[in-house]
Design a protein around this motif. Structure first.
Motif, PDB file in Angstrom:
ATOM      1  N   SER A   1     115.582  -3.203 -26.201  1.00 33.64           N
ATOM      2  CA  SER A   1     116.675  -2.780 -25.322  1.00 33.64           C
ATOM      3  C   SER A   1     117.968  -2.598 -26.117  1.00 33.64           C
ATOM      4  O   SER A   1     118.724  -1.649 -25.884  1.00 33.64           O
ATOM      5  CB  SER A   1     116.870  -3.791 -24.201  1.00 33.64           C
ATOM      6  OG  SER A   1     117.968  -3.452 -23.388  1.00 33.64           O
ATOM      7  N   SER A   2     118.225  -3.504 -27.061  1.00 34.54           N
ATOM      8  CA  SER A   2     119.431  -3.402 -27.893  1.00 34.54           C
ATOM      9  C   SER A   2     119.404  -2.149 -28.754  1.00 34.54           C
ATOM     10  O   SER A   2     120.431  -1.484 -28.944  1.00 34.54           O
ATOM     11  CB  SER A   2     119.561  -4.641 -28.785  1.00 34.54           C
ATOM     12  OG  SER A   2     119.681  -5.821 -28.011  1.00 34.54           O
ATOM     13  N   ILE A   3     118.221  -1.816 -29.287  1.00 30.99           N
ATOM     14  CA  ILE A   3     118.088  -0.615 -30.121  1.00 30.99           C
ATOM     15  C   ILE A   3     118.314   0.641 -29.276  1.00 30.99           C
ATOM     16  O   ILE A   3     119.042   1.552 -29.669  1.00 30.99           O
ATOM     17  CB  ILE A   3     116.704  -0.577 -30.787  1.00 30.99           C
ATOM     18  CG1 ILE A   3     116.573  -1.717 -31.806  1.00 30.99           C
ATOM     19  CG2 ILE A   3     116.470   0.766 -31.479  1.00 30.99           C
ATOM     20  CD1 ILE A   3     115.191  -1.869 -32.391  1.00 30.99           C
TER      21      ILE A   3
ATOM     22  N   ARG B   1     121.767   4.255 -20.563  1.00 29.48           N
ATOM     23  CA  ARG B   1     122.017   3.014 -21.295  1.00 29.48           C
ATOM     24  C   ARG B   1     122.657   1.955 -20.419  1.00 29.48           C
ATOM     25  O   ARG B   1     122.488   0.754 -20.656  1.00 29.48           O
ATOM     26  CB  ARG B   1     122.903   3.287 -22.504  1.00 29.48           C
ATOM     27  CG  ARG B   1     122.256   4.171 -23.566  1.00 29.48           C
ATOM     28  CD  ARG B   1     123.141   4.269 -24.785  1.00 29.48           C
ATOM     29  NE  ARG B   1     124.459   4.793 -24.445  1.00 29.48           N
ATOM     30  CZ  ARG B   1     125.557   4.600 -25.163  1.00 29.48           C
ATOM     31  NH1 ARG B   1     125.499   3.875 -26.262  1.00 29.48           N
ATOM     32  NH2 ARG B   1     126.700   5.122 -24.788  1.00 29.48           N
ATOM     33  N   ALA B   2     123.423   2.368 -19.410  1.00 31.05           N
ATOM     34  CA  ALA B   2     124.098   1.403 -18.543  1.00 31.05           C
ATOM     35  C   ALA B   2     123.111   0.556 -17.743  1.00 31.05           C
ATOM     36  O   ALA B   2     123.471  -0.515 -17.244  1.00 31.05           O
ATOM     37  CB  ALA B   2     125.049   2.125 -17.595  1.00 31.05           C
TER      38      ALA B   2
ATOM     39  N   HIS C   1     123.092  -3.722 -22.289  1.00 31.18           N
ATOM     40  CA  HIS C   1     124.225  -2.804 -22.415  1.00 31.18           C
ATOM     41  C   HIS C   1     125.566  -3.527 -22.372  1.00 31.18           C
ATOM     42  O   HIS C   1     126.510  -3.148 -23.073  1.00 31.18           O
ATOM     43  CB  HIS C   1     124.165  -1.749 -21.307  1.00 31.18           C
ATOM     44  CG  HIS C   1     125.235  -0.705 -21.421  1.00 31.18           C
ATOM     45  ND1 HIS C   1     125.266   0.210 -22.456  1.00 31.18           N
ATOM     46  CD2 HIS C   1     126.331  -0.450 -20.656  1.00 31.18           C
ATOM     47  CE1 HIS C   1     126.309   0.999 -22.315  1.00 31.18           C
ATOM     48  NE2 HIS C   1     126.977   0.629 -21.240  1.00 31.18           N
ATOM     49  N   TYR C   2     125.657  -4.566 -21.570  1.00 37.28           N
ATOM     50  CA  TYR C   2     126.926  -5.284 -21.421  1.00 37.28           C
ATOM     51  C   TYR C   2     126.895  -6.646 -22.125  1.00 37.28           C
ATOM     52  O   TYR C   2     127.683  -7.540 -21.814  1.00 37.28           O
ATOM     53  CB  TYR C   2     127.243  -5.497 -19.942  1.00 37.28           C
ATOM     54  CG  TYR C   2     127.394  -4.206 -19.173  1.00 37.28           C
ATOM     55  CD1 TYR C   2     128.550  -3.437 -19.283  1.00 37.28           C
ATOM     56  CD2 TYR C   2     126.372  -3.745 -18.338  1.00 37.28           C
ATOM     57  CE1 TYR C   2     128.692  -2.253 -18.579  1.00 37.28           C
ATOM     58  CE2 TYR C   2     126.501  -2.560 -17.635  1.00 37.28           C
ATOM     59  CZ  TYR C   2     127.670  -1.821 -17.757  1.00 37.28           C
ATOM     60  OH  TYR C   2     127.803  -0.638 -17.067  1.00 37.28           O
TER      61      TYR C   2
ATOM     62  N   ARG D   1     130.339  -5.911 -14.341  1.00 32.72           N
ATOM     63  CA  ARG D   1     129.119  -5.096 -14.380  1.00 32.72           C
ATOM     64  C   ARG D   1     127.986  -5.835 -15.098  1.00 32.72           C
ATOM     65  O   ARG D   1     126.824  -5.773 -14.681  1.00 32.72           O
ATOM     66  CB  ARG D   1     129.394  -3.764 -15.074  1.00 32.72           C
ATOM     67  CG  ARG D   1     130.376  -2.862 -14.338  1.00 32.72           C
ATOM     68  CD  ARG D   1     130.452  -1.491 -14.995  1.00 32.72           C
ATOM     69  NE  ARG D   1     131.503  -0.677 -14.412  1.00 32.72           N
ATOM     70  CZ  ARG D   1     132.715  -0.499 -14.931  1.00 32.72           C
ATOM     71  NH1 ARG D   1     133.027  -1.090 -16.078  1.00 32.72           N
ATOM     72  NH2 ARG D   1     133.600   0.269 -14.328  1.00 32.72           N
ATOM     73  N   GLY D   2     128.339  -6.518 -16.193  1.00 34.91           N
ATOM     74  CA  GLY D   2     127.331  -7.266 -16.928  1.00 34.91           C
ATOM     75  C   GLY D   2     126.734  -8.399 -16.107  1.00 34.91           C
ATOM     76  O   GLY D   2     125.525  -8.646 -16.163  1.00 34.91           O
TER      77      GLY D   2
END
Length: 291
Positions: free
Chosen positions: A225-227, A238-239, A244-245, A264-265
């Protein structure tokens, strides 16, 4: 007096809510070597970083180009609060993910691999209660690991570098009192973000009987997910990634405080955690336990 359907035919005095108490499971997990090693490393890591700084040769040429993260590293030795912030910075993206995945991914899968899961259910412990208690204990140890890391770093850093204002490239200098509050906010946000890791690892722990597979799978999916989050071609997709957050906590250090991405995170992490935990409970209550 009527009896509920869940206790019809049960032994006298049997109460489902009294089986597998939280305190008993907490003590049981505390006796495990992986728990002791994980928590011990949370205490040891800030001390290792502290010792490493004592061997700093002061070569500033190698520190350039790091942006905000480099700035935080440069300020790490300017006070206990800054040292704590640096310790969290270097741990948040991987180490804390591994620790949370370890506590939450190992909890059910290890029982299955040992063959003790069916004996717990034969006590009998209701499946939903067994899963809920194990999840709460895993979350408690995850929170304890985070607090041990931050607490040790704050104590060791303050004793070595003093009680100084909190500084970073993204904020004005904050007095120690406000800086401590900001750090508590960072800890709280990290704890919420890591709920997504906890949910994913716990789901994999229910799906598989291999503890290593559950822990490793959660970490690998988080890294994936980070990549993907770094690929700008994905645009708005990506959001919706759980990572993402992940670094939105830097907004809590800015002046003024930036909370939009923090909110949002939190929503994203709680939504993912709720989804994963719901799937885990749904799967476990219908799973054929053979081990």
């Amino acid at each position: 007096m009527t009896q509920s359907s869940s206790t019809v035919g049960a032994a006298a005095g049997y109460r489902p809510s009294a089986t597998l108490p939280f305190a008993a499971e907490f003590r049981r997990q505390a006796s495990r070597r992986r728990t002791q090693l994980a928590l011990g490393f949370m205490v040891l890591l800030p001390l290792i970083i502290l010792i490493a700084f004592q061997f700093d040769a002061g070569d500033d040429d190698d520190r350039g180009g790091g942006g905000e993260f480099s700035s935080l590293g440069d300020l790490a030795t300017s006070g206990g609060l800054n040292f704590t912030l640096f310790s969290l910075l270097v741990s948040a993206s991987f180490l804390l993910v591994v620790v949370v995945a370890l506590f939450c991914g190992d909890t059910v899968a290890s029982e299955a691999s040992w063959g003790s899961l069916r004996y717990l259910l034969a006590i009998p412990v209701p499946r939903a209660r067994l899963l809920a208690v194990k999840l709460l204990v895993a979350l408690a140890y995850s929170a304890l690991a985070l607090l041990l890391l931050a607490g040790t770093a704050l104590l060791a850093g303050t004793l070595r570098y003093g009680w100084e204002p909190l500084s970073s490239q993204v904020s004005a200098q904050l007095d120690p009192g406000e800086g401590l509050l900001r750090l508590l906010g960072v800890l709280g946000y990290l704890a919420v973000v890591l709920l997504a890791v906890a949910g994913l690892a716990f789901l994999l722990s229910v799906v598989t009987d291999a503890a290593l597979g559950a822990v490793g799978g959660a970490v690998l999916l988080w890294i994936l997910s980070s990549i993907l989050d770094q690929i700008t071609a994905l645009g708005g997709i990506r959001a919706f990634l759980p990572t993402h957050y992940a670094n939105a906590w830097l907004g809590l250090l800015s002046t003024p405080v930036q909370t939009d991405d923090v909110v949002r995170g939190c929503i994203s992490a709680i939504a993912y955690a709720t989804l994963f935990w719901s799937l885990a409970f749904w799967r476990f209550t219908r799973k054929d336990i053979t081990s």
